[in-house]
Design an enzyme around this catalytic site. Sequence first.
Site, PDB file in Angstrom:
ATOM      1  N   ASP A  29     -53.901  -7.532 -14.056  1.00 12.56           N
ATOM      2  CA  ASP A  29     -54.389  -7.607 -12.678  1.00 12.56           C
ATOM      3  C   ASP A  29     -53.628  -6.620 -11.787  1.00 12.56           C
ATOM      4  OD1 ASP A  29     -56.102  -9.923 -13.308  1.00 12.56           O
ATOM      5  OD2 ASP A  29     -54.198 -10.940 -13.601  1.00 12.56           O
TER       6      ASP A  29
ATOM      7  N   HIS B  16     -54.119 -16.264 -12.843  1.00 14.77           N
ATOM      8  CA  HIS B  16     -54.983 -15.227 -13.423  1.00 14.77           C
ATOM      9  C   HIS B  16     -56.410 -15.794 -13.439  1.00 14.77           C
ATOM     10  CE1 HIS B  16     -56.477 -11.997 -15.899  1.00 14.77           C
ATOM     11  NE2 HIS B  16     -56.904 -12.857 -16.798  1.00 14.77           N
TER      12      HIS B  16
HETATM   13  C1  LMR Z   1     -59.656 -10.380 -18.062  1.00 14.89           C
HETATM   14  O1  LMR Z   1     -59.025 -10.491 -17.016  1.00 14.89           O
HETATM   15  O2  LMR Z   1     -60.183  -9.303 -18.415  1.00 14.89           O
HETATM   16  C2  LMR Z   1     -59.867 -11.581 -18.923  1.00 14.89           C
HETATM   17  O3  LMR Z   1     -58.916 -12.544 -18.637  1.00 14.89           O
HETATM   18  C3  LMR Z   1     -61.261 -12.066 -18.701  1.00 14.89           C
HETATM   19  C4  LMR Z   1     -61.583 -13.331 -19.427  1.00 14.89           C
HETATM   20  O4  LMR Z   1     -61.897 -14.315 -18.740  1.00 14.89           O
HETATM   21  O5  LMR Z   1     -61.542 -13.328 -20.654  1.00 14.89           O
END
Ligand code: LMR
Length: 442
Positions: free
Chosen positions: A254, A282
């Site tokens: 992120d 997250h």
């Molecule tokens: C991401 O941020 O790309 C993953 O966590 C997405 C997910 O929900 O698998």
Amino acid sequence: MAVADLTTSPVTSTYTKTSSRLHSSQLSLSSTRLSVHFSRSPRPIPRAQNFKITCSVNQVPAPVAVQTEEAKNKSECFGVFCQTYDLKAEEETKSWKKLINVAVSGAAGMISNHLLFKLASGEVFGPNQPVALKLLGSERSFQALEGVAMELEDSLYPLLREVSIGINPYEVFEDAEWALLIGAKPRGPGMERAGLLDINGQIFAEQGKALNAVASRNVKVIVVGNPCNTNALICLKNAPNIPAKNFHALTRLDENRAKCQLALKAGVFYDKVSNMTIWGNHSTTQVPDFLNARINGSPVKEVIKDHKWLEEEFTEKVQKRGGLLIQKWGRSSAASTAVSIADAMKSLVTPTPEGDWFSTGVYTNGNPYGIAQDIVFSMPCRSKGDGDYELVKDITFDEYLRKRIAKSEAELLAEKRCVAHLTGEGVAFCDLPEDTMLPGEM
Ligand code: LMR
């Protein structure tokens, strides 16, 4: 001397090897050809009668190996990595550091497929650090795990000294100094968020117990499998003998995504963006902090005058980047996740550049920001490069930031109530906010 514990070898077919990777300093008879033949026995043997076969370059090749279901539960060195050698002699000549044990779960998956080769190449720990990879898969993924190990063999990485594979975390995590917990179930059609928390939570409770029992007492754990913050909380609660501070939930992806978006908007290369904090979960409540981030050393709000874009578009772009990627790819991010795991590790093993920081989801007890205790929350950290970190103190908050952080905090507290049965805190009660999702959920 090469050692193969054939009672537990992960064997699927006849297999022949030579000792071509051995350095002359490792073996006095390095030119001697070593052939090891493994094949599946038609008849399983009971564990009590299991025998150990030791083979080395100056011994006769090992005879047929047998593998029972029980044996498959053991973590076992793989192929050429079953060769042993005198690493100490190498250390003397090459000043190599002591071998570091890195355990990876979900090792046959897409993220690991990128990550393992980074770890083996020296990209994370540096050119003087030999690495042992301990790969955890599942019964279903076991053949794929063998495939991964074969590719690692064929890559001839000088720093990669050991690879072992297995499906039992109590075996695979033994003496692990790093545990990268990637394997988790994705949310299936019709599955409630609470269901996902429960299914994955059970995996992480078990892995926490295994780490507690067999890993290094100072193991650093990075939880990647979603929902990673709460999975990390479950894991640390099940590992009371390992410092809670050592558990991380991966929010570096992120952070990287936020830096990229700010760079794009400001028209600069992304290395000009620093001090980027991701606060919270997250999930789509995460807060990319443009108040404290900097571009070319100046506050972002001085460089990007479009504050409405920052508050609305930028924030949402970062929060939902994972979902957009799934739409494009048809699957979750893998390569960029692996890069961010490597980044997260490098941030802990190298000193943080003066004035900068990085984001990672860590245990909140004792945090200076007023965030609720006893959850795993992404916050700004600095490291001296010793694997440990400290929270950054001089952070500015405004009402917008506080409000957003409170939303992510409320979501994590709700997730925590939902997994109380897995953290040893009583009966679970799920009242998850409906409008919050994993980055991948649309
Ligand atoms: C991401 O941020 O790309 C993953 O966590 C997405 C997910 O929900 O698998």
